[in-house]
Design an enzyme around this catalytic site. Structure first.
Site, PDB file in Angstrom:
ATOM      1  CD  GLU A   1      -5.176 -37.445   3.396  1.00  0.00           C
ATOM      2  OE1 GLU A   1      -6.486 -37.355   3.344  1.00  0.00           O
ATOM      3  OE2 GLU A   1      -4.552 -37.256   4.036  1.00  0.00           O
TER       4      GLU A   1
ATOM      5  CG  ASP B   1       0.867 -31.149  10.088  1.00  0.00           C
ATOM      6  OD1 ASP B   1       0.279 -32.437  10.055  1.00  0.00           O
ATOM      7  OD2 ASP B   1       0.668 -30.424   9.229  1.00  0.00           O
TER       8      ASP B   1
ATOM      9  CE1 TYR C   1      -8.270 -37.126   9.116  1.00  0.00           C
ATOM     10  CE2 TYR C   1      -7.097 -36.561   7.031  1.00  0.00           C
ATOM     11  CZ  TYR C   1      -7.182 -36.968   8.233  1.00  0.00           C
ATOM     12  OH  TYR C   1      -5.854 -37.472   8.659  1.00  0.00           O
TER      13      TYR C   1
END
Ligand code: PLP
Lengths: 259, 402
Positions: free
Chosen positions: A47, A58, A169
């Site tokens: 990725e 994040d 995911y």
């Protein structure tokens, strides 16, 4: 191409090692060496993250890698150029926030395919948030990888499964990205719940940072995603990042063979 | 006092204003936003919730806020200027209207930990206040730069039991404080509620915060009619995220003859890179969960905003303003740092009312446009907050050194 990769892995009885890197980190030049190096060390899918000024999903590690990459001049187009220079021989997933993708124009995903990408994952475009833009991405040349969270109810898992391709995911814990000391105890149950709702290969990520953790998750899922720990290692040196990938690969293969 | 807000019909249309708005968030937050949508819909339909909120707003926050004629400012502007006094609310700004309502909603959802972001500190103070009153835990994210600019408000939050967490990433101002608050919520949404301080963020926040702030315009419209017998010619408010502006505009949107004017921060000038005028100088993009006008570069990276006023120092703007801008129903103008500083002093001198630096932007635009109204026109100005928090900062600026 993602489907073929997962089918091949399944036929070999192996689990996918999915590696996240931030484009342009630790530097634009080293970034290319890093992508090739981790492919050589056993990454099955890479990725490649487009750095963004406001990465709300994040934690500190990927934030600071993004800010460093932006300061070094990395962009969406720069990320595509990096991929086409690196050509690591494993499938690449374009990992991006929505705004840089919107700014890149309507042919962005065609250009990404030309640069060697097989899939795209948009962190802040959950299923159902923008039907028209989602349709355009689904109808494009890349697999559309979607996320499932610990908070996602079963009925929504099934909907997400229908709107994604390549793999799904599974975020293994509540919270933003970042290396953690342990794997949540219920990861096996979460994978089983997702499998009964959706037929796509399941890759588990968020917080997986050591070979032992990767091995443990490999017992349950089709793939293991390593992000922040790899970015941290790459911040120290490309060699250290490559060594981490090799160690995870070995630990995962041993665990699966022993099962 | 019965100020009922309409129950929203759930669905995609309710999440947008024309093309703007939406829920562009990490998957983890989707169930929390859906829970909030349901809780909000049930709360607005519940007389008990409304009664509790009305009572808090009335007896605790001091509503309805006064409408004050500004005779001296009126002479300078050349029209009858009336002030909607949100500065007189408990804690000194309009932010308390939203903070109390959302804190009540959090309790209803069984969430006892509150997260907030703050720029000028007014929303942080309002949230810490609501949490103290309602017995909730309060965590406020604030940029390091803003903690310096608004030290008084940091102290107030801590005094009331709030935990203020300095944000050192990125711009160290409101944008990154908002990102940090979202990150906290991604990790805590099962037990925490995020009280956003403006009409920004993912749905249902822009509409919900608008509904909680719309009391400003409902009161003001009735007060102006009663006082003057006419509707105002213009309604003027400053725009950061846009909550005081949408709050005072909302009741007038259907009055087509009433001009709605939002004043953005022009910082060092729109010709420079240092301003916060998202509508005047930005283009549509996605930040903090919504599609709206955004200061950004050609590659879609968010451009840092600048304003002397911490509460306007934000590169985005609420999606309903984007919609009102495109449709032409509202007009967006701007005021520079230095004109706002002049207006801060002028309004203090003329009326004995020290406005917040944010509000001073609206006053500054009016002063620059003195003479555009007829003498019999009524101009309604939203005094979104008082300027006590800004006195130390302004005292240090060149203009006021003596
Ligand atoms: C007094 C005052 N006015 C205005 C604002 C700007 O916010 P909004 O545009 O949401 O009203 C703030 C924000 O901190 C404020 O404190």
């Amino acid at each position: 191409m993602l489907a073929e990769r997962f089918a091949a892995l399944r036929a070999e009885g192996r689990r996918a090692l999915v590696c996240y890197v931030t484009a342009g980190h630790p530097s634009p030049v080293q970034s290319e060496a890093l992508i090739r190096g981790i492919a050589g060390a056993g990454a099955d899918v890479i990725e490649v993250g487009v750095p963004f000024s406001d990465p709300v999903a994040d934690g500190p590690t990927i934030q600071s890698s993004s800010f460093a990459a932006l300061a070094a001049g990395m962009t969406f187009d720069g990320t595509l150029a990096l991929a086409s220079r690196a050509r690591p021989g494993v499938p690449l997933v374009l990992f991006t926030y929505l705004n840089p993708l919107l700014a890149a124009g309507s042919d962005a995903l065609d250009r990404a395919r030309d640069a060697g990408f097989s899939g795209v994952l948009v962190t802040d475009l959950p299923v159902g948030a923008d039907a028209e833009r989602e349709r355009r991405i689904s109808g494009g040349p890349l697999d559309f990888v979607r996320l499932v969270a610990p908070t996602t109810p079963d009925d929504r898992m099934a909907i997400i499964g229908r709107h994604g391709s390549g793999f799904v995911y599974l975020i293994s814990r509540l919270g933003v990205t970042g290396a953690r000391a342990d794997v949540p105890a219920d990861v096996g149950a979460a994978v089983r719940r997702l499998r009964s709702a959706c037929a796509l290969p399941v890759c588990v990520g968020f917080g997986i940072s050591t070979p032992a953790q990767a091995a443990e998750v490999a017992r349950h899922a089709d793939g293991v995603v390593v992000g922040s720990a790899l970015v941290q290692a790459a911040g120290r040196s490309v060699d250290e990042a490559v060594a981490l990938v090799a160690a995870m690969r070995a630990a995962m293969d041993r665990a699966v063979a022993a099962a | 006092m019965s100020d009922r807000v309409a129950a929203p019909a759930p669905g995609e249309a309710e999440r947008r204003f024309g093309p703007y708005g939406g829920q562009y968030v990490p998957e983890t937050l989707i169930p929390a936003l859906e829970q909030l949508e349901r809780a909000y819909a049930s709360a607005v339909a519940d007389r008990g919730f409304q009664a509790t909120l009305d009572q808090l707003l009335g007896e605790y926050a001091g509503r309805p806020s006064k409408l004050t004629d500004a005779p001296n400012l009126s002479k300078v502007i050349g029209a009858r200027v009336v002030l909607k006094r949100e500065d007189l609310n408990h804690t000194g700004a309009h932010k308390i209207n939203n903070a109390l309502a959302q804190a009540l909603l959090a309790k209803r959802m069984g969430k006892r930990r509150i997260i907030a972001e703050t720029g000028a500190g007014q929303h942080g103070v309002a949230t810490a206040t609501a949490c103290a009153r309602l017995g909730l835990e309060c965590v406020v994210y604030m940029g390091e730069e803003d903690m310096r600019r608004q030290a008084l408000n940091v102290f107030r939050m801590r005094l009331m039991g709030g935990t203020v967490i300095p944000v050192t990433s990125g711009t160290r101002t409101l944008k990154d404080a908002t990102s940090e608050a979202i990150r906290d919520w991604v990790g805590s949404c099962d037990s925490s509620h995020y009280i956003i301080g403006s009409v920004v963020g993912p749905a249902p926040y822009p509409r919900m915060v608008r509904d909680f702030q719309a009391i400003i315009g409902r009161e003001a419209r009735a007060q102006v009619l009663e006082r003057t017998g006419v509707l105002p010619q213009s309604v003027v408010a400053c725009v950061g995220g846009g909550s005081n502006a949408i709050g005072i505009f909302h009741a007038f949107v259907g009055d087509r003859e009433v001009e709605l004017i939002g004043v953005e921060a022009a910082g060092k000038g729109l010709h420079t890179a240092e301003h916060s005028a998202s509508l005047a100088a930005g283009r549509p993009g996605v930040l903090h969960g919504a599609l709206s006008y955004l200061l950004q570069d050609a590659a879609g990276q968010v451009h840092p905003a600048h304003s002397i006023s911490a509460g306007l120092d934000y590169p985005g703007v609420g999606p309903e303003h984007a919609y009102l801008h495109d449709s032409g129903r509202a007009t967006y103008v701007s005021c520079t740092d230095s004109d706002a500083l002049d207006a801060f002093a002028k309004m203090s001198r003329l009326e004995g009312i020290i406005p917040a630096l944010e509000t001073a932007h609206a006053v500054g635009w009016m002063l620059a446009n003195a003479g555009r109204w007829a003498p019999e026109h009524v101009v309604l100005l939203c005094v979104s907050g008082r300027g006590d928090k800004d006195v130390a900062q302004v005292a240090q600026s060149h203009t006021f050194r003596s």
